[in-house]
Design an enzyme around this catalytic site. Structure first.
Site, PDB file in Angstrom:
ATOM      1  N   LYS A   1       0.850  -1.235  -0.032  1.00 13.95           N
ATOM      2  CA  LYS A   1      -0.055   0.008   0.035  1.00 13.95           C
ATOM      3  C   LYS A   1       0.711   1.074  -0.020  1.00 13.95           C
ATOM      4  CE  LYS A   1      -4.318   0.785   2.390  1.00 13.95           C
ATOM      5  NZ  LYS A   1      -4.990   0.795   4.023  1.00 13.95           N
TER       6      LYS A   1
HETATM    7  C1  E4P Z   1      -8.259   0.968   4.102  1.00 15.10           C
HETATM    8  O1  E4P Z   1      -7.665   0.610   3.197  1.00 15.10           O
HETATM    9  C2  E4P Z   1      -8.303   2.269   4.658  1.00 15.10           C
HETATM   10  O2  E4P Z   1      -7.168   2.841   5.372  1.00 15.10           O
HETATM   11  C3  E4P Z   1      -9.390   2.435   5.657  1.00 15.10           C
HETATM   12  O3  E4P Z   1     -10.625   2.130   4.966  1.00 15.10           O
HETATM   13  C4  E4P Z   1      -9.685   3.930   6.188  1.00 15.10           C
HETATM   14  O4  E4P Z   1     -10.734   4.111   6.959  1.00 15.10           O
HETATM   15  P1  E4P Z   1     -10.842   5.317   7.864  1.00 15.10           P
HETATM   16  O5  E4P Z   1     -11.398   6.310   7.198  1.00 15.10           O
HETATM   17  O6  E4P Z   1     -12.436   4.977   8.470  1.00 15.10           O
HETATM   18  O7  E4P Z   1      -9.839   5.623   8.748  1.00 15.10           O
END
Ligand code: E4P
Length: 217
Positions: A83
């Site tokens: 990522k």
């Molecule tokens: C997933 O890949 C993201 O990092 C995550 O869904 C972010 O979610 P949030 O905005 O609730 O922290």
């Protein structure tokens, strides 16, 4: 629609995985911090549990370091998706790691133009953050629709991974809009089963079962 679980909590992943609900997992530095575990150790455990892609996020901000971190992360297991953030350096890292043959999830996407750049850099997944756009009074679901239209116009194979999902309604809307994948916390996935008419109907059936003395075993 593929379901990824947005957590680094092993027990929660295992429970959903046993039901066939887990096509992959996403983690981020905040979720790793919440788990209190070492990133390499917990990511390895998740990869052993789940067959699908497991996203592990780099910590660096410059391209060369992100690439080096990505190459270390993919050594954990064959199902790691590296990522990287949607910055210019992140796109450079995306291109290099994709060219190496690794899965890359480009995260922190908040515009259709960013998604277009990620697709051109060879991203396996683009992660538009719905909830965080809703938080600032924009409609995160509009972004999913825009990216779907653009990717379909040109046949980009990058998968739309709807992220920052906060509600069960987000899940329904993402499915209707054609997101390839959604990632949600375990509590949101479990809440999808709830319906007051199901509870009401079951209560009525249970009352009749008792009144009639119906037994099967
Ligand atoms: C997933 O890949 C993201 O990092 C995550 O869904 C972010 O979610 P949030 O905005 O609730 O922290």
């Amino acid at each position: 629609m593929k379901f990824f679980v947005d957590t680094a909590e092993i027990d929660a992943i295992a429970e959903l995985n046993d039901l066939g609900m887990v096509d992959g997992v996403t983690t981020n530095p905040s979720l790793i911090k919440k788990s209190g575990r070492d990133i390499i150790e917990v990511t390895k455990e998740i990869c052993e549990l789940v067959d699908g892609p497991v996203s592990a996020e780099v910590t660096a901000t410059d391209a060369e370091e992100m690439i080096a971190e990505g190459r270390k992360l993919v050594e954990i297991a064959g199902n790691i998706a590296v990522k990287v953030p949607l910055t210019w350096d992140g796109l450079k890292a995306c291109k290099a790691l994709s060219d190496d043959g690794h899965m890359v999830n480009v995260t922190l996407c908040f515009s259709a133009n960013q998604a277009l750049l990620a697709a051109k850099a060879g991203a396996t997944f683009i992660s538009p953050f719905i909830g965080r756009l809703d938080d600032i009074n924009l409609d995160g679901l509009d972004l999913i629709a825009d990216i779907r239209a653009i990717y379909d116009n040109y046949g980009y194979e990058t998968q739309i991974l709807a992220a920052s999902i906060r509600t069960v309604n987000h899940v329904t809307q993402c499915a209707l809009l054609g997101a390839d994948v959604m990632t949600a916390p375990p509590n949101v996935i479990k809440a999808m089963v709830n319906h007051p008419l199901t509870d009401k109907g079951l209560d009525a059936f249970l009352a009749d079962i008792k009144a009639a003395g119906i037994k099967i075993l």
